[in-house]
Design a protein around this motif. Structure first.
Motif, PDB file in Angstrom:
ATOM      1  N   THR A   1       4.586   3.746   8.637  1.00  0.00           N
ATOM      2  CA  THR A   1       3.500   4.386   9.393  1.00  0.00           C
ATOM      3  C   THR A   1       3.913   4.740  10.823  1.00  0.00           C
ATOM      4  O   THR A   1       3.068   5.196  11.602  1.00  0.00           O
ATOM      5  N   ALA A   2       5.179   4.519  11.181  1.00  0.00           N
ATOM      6  CA  ALA A   2       5.618   4.797  12.554  1.00  0.00           C
ATOM      7  C   ALA A   2       5.551   6.295  12.875  1.00  0.00           C
ATOM      8  O   ALA A   2       5.405   6.690  14.029  1.00  0.00           O
ATOM      9  N   ASP A   3       5.646   7.153  11.845  1.00  0.00           N
ATOM     10  CA  ASP A   3       5.616   8.606  12.082  1.00  0.00           C
ATOM     11  C   ASP A   3       4.208   9.182  12.004  1.00  0.00           C
ATOM     12  O   ASP A   3       4.035  10.399  11.978  1.00  0.00           O
ATOM     13  N   GLY A   4       3.192   8.328  11.953  1.00  0.00           N
ATOM     14  CA  GLY A   4       1.807   8.815  11.900  1.00  0.00           C
ATOM     15  C   GLY A   4       1.191   8.766  10.524  1.00  0.00           C
ATOM     16  O   GLY A   4       0.013   9.133  10.366  1.00  0.00           O
ATOM     17  N   THR A   5       1.948   8.353   9.519  1.00  0.00           N
ATOM     18  CA  THR A   5       1.394   8.241   8.176  1.00  0.00           C
ATOM     19  C   THR A   5       0.321   7.160   8.144  1.00  0.00           C
ATOM     20  O   THR A   5       0.458   6.126   8.787  1.00  0.00           O
ATOM     21  N   SER A   6      -0.765   7.421   7.409  1.00  0.00           N
ATOM     22  CA  SER A   6      -1.841   6.435   7.333  1.00  0.00           C
ATOM     23  C   SER A   6      -1.382   5.202   6.564  1.00  0.00           C
ATOM     24  O   SER A   6      -0.445   5.254   5.764  1.00  0.00           O
ATOM     25  N   PHE A   7      -2.060   4.090   6.811  1.00  0.00           N
ATOM     26  CA  PHE A   7      -1.704   2.848   6.136  1.00  0.00           C
ATOM     27  C   PHE A   7      -1.931   2.964   4.634  1.00  0.00           C
ATOM     28  O   PHE A   7      -1.131   2.453   3.836  1.00  0.00           O
ATOM     29  N   ASN A   8      -3.038   3.645   4.229  1.00  0.00           N
ATOM     30  CA  ASN A   8      -3.287   3.781   2.799  1.00  0.00           C
ATOM     31  C   ASN A   8      -2.187   4.590   2.114  1.00  0.00           C
ATOM     32  O   ASN A   8      -1.716   4.225   1.039  1.00  0.00           O
ATOM     33  N   GLN A   9      -1.776   5.685   2.768  1.00  0.00           N
ATOM     34  CA  GLN A   9      -0.713   6.511   2.178  1.00  0.00           C
ATOM     35  C   GLN A   9       0.598   5.739   2.126  1.00  0.00           C
ATOM     36  O   GLN A   9       1.355   5.836   1.142  1.00  0.00           O
ATOM     37  N   ALA A  10       0.884   4.981   3.190  1.00  0.00           N
ATOM     38  CA  ALA A  10       2.122   4.202   3.200  1.00  0.00           C
ATOM     39  C   ALA A  10       2.130   3.172   2.085  1.00  0.00           C
ATOM     40  O   ALA A  10       3.160   2.946   1.427  1.00  0.00           O
ATOM     41  N   MET A  11       0.978   2.538   1.853  1.00  0.00           N
ATOM     42  CA  MET A  11       0.911   1.535   0.792  1.00  0.00           C
ATOM     43  C   MET A  11       1.054   2.185  -0.580  1.00  0.00           C
ATOM     44  O   MET A  11       1.722   1.650  -1.468  1.00  0.00           O
ATOM     45  N   GLN A  12       0.449   3.368  -0.754  1.00  0.00           N
ATOM     46  CA  GLN A  12       0.595   4.072  -2.027  1.00  0.00           C
ATOM     47  C   GLN A  12       2.049   4.480  -2.267  1.00  0.00           C
ATOM     48  O   GLN A  12       2.554   4.364  -3.388  1.00  0.00           O
ATOM     49  N   ASP A  13       2.717   4.964  -1.208  1.00  0.00           N
ATOM     50  CA  ASP A  13       4.128   5.341  -1.358  1.00  0.00           C
ATOM     51  C   ASP A  13       4.976   4.132  -1.692  1.00  0.00           C
ATOM     52  O   ASP A  13       5.913   4.210  -2.506  1.00  0.00           O
TER      53      ASP A  13
END
Length: 251
Positions: free
Chosen positions: A163-175
């Protein structure tokens, strides 16, 4: 061609005014100019119709010495034959309008009008039906499930990195889950853990194990230390919350 009743009345009034004022009778050219006739035959047929109706009597033919009297004068009156109008020109627009009027009259009398020309065939662009828009498929509620958990240790560090590049936490967890699932596919036949069959807490443990596999020991130690500190703060917060609840219950 029979002249309009209005034209005959105007012509008769004109003759009466000329006789009363002592003026010469209107010549053919003057009649054509006043009624906008295209030929002298029309002027002469107008006078002939008035003579046939007994309104006037014309003597001396149609030359310059023509004499016009009011009323029907029998003694010495000359029999005037109606001159046939000559066709001076052919007007296609007039012919088309006449044909249309005759067709309408024929329909009123039961005469079948001439068949109209068939309309041109529609172009291919107008025949082709517009492509039907496909309705968007509605998501099936059974295909989604919301799972809440507390991330800590290496899992939390990995999520922060993603999430350091602005990705949301939900998207990061899904990835992260997608990466783990893809990594587990080749080993499914060799007795690997089936992530889809795990409960939430077991799934988090398995993710933590796979994320930390092959990691630097120093990074692991630092991550574990931060996880312990987070757990200690959580325990302290829970203790304070328990004391507050106890105080509220005693009150």
């Amino acid at each position: 061609m029979a002249h309009a009743k209005l034209h005959r009345q105007i012509m008769l009034d004109w003759i009466e005014d000329a006789i009363s004022a002592g003026h010469p009778m209107p010549a053919d050219a003057a009649i054509c100019e006043r009624f906008n006739f295209q030929s002298t035959e029309l002027a002469r047929t107008l006078l002939a119709e008035l003579a046939d109706a007994g309104k006037i009597t014309v003597r001396g033919g149609y030359g310059p010495g023509r004499e016009i009297l009011l009323g029907r004068v029998r003694s010495g009156a000359l029999s005037i034959a109606k001159p046939e109008p000559s066709i001076t020109r052919v007007d296609p627009e007039v012919d088309a309008a006449t044909a249309k009027i005759m067709a309408i009259v024929g329909r009123g009398r039961g005469t079948s009008p001439a068949p109209a020309a068939p309309p041109p065939p529609p172009s291919a662009a107008s025949v082709a039906a517009p492509p039907a828009e496909k309705a968007p498929s509605m998501p099936n509620p059974a295909d989604k499930k919301t799972i809440s958990f507390v991330a800590s240790g290496p899992v939390l560090e990995e999520i922060r990195r993603r999430t350091a590049d602005g990705t949301s936490f939900n998207q990061a967890m899904q990835d992260l889950l997608a990466d783990v699932m893809r990594a587990s596919q080749p080993a499914a036949s060799s007795g690997a853990v089936d992530l889809s069959a795990l409960e939430a807490h077991a799934l988090i443990s398995e993710l933590a194990r796979r994320v930390t596999a092959g990691a630097d020991p120093a990074d692991l130690a630092a991550a574990e230390e931060r996880a312990k500190e987070a757990e200690a703060r959580a325990e302290a917060a829970e203790a304070r919350l328990a004391s507050i609840r106890a105080a509220m219950g005693a009150a």
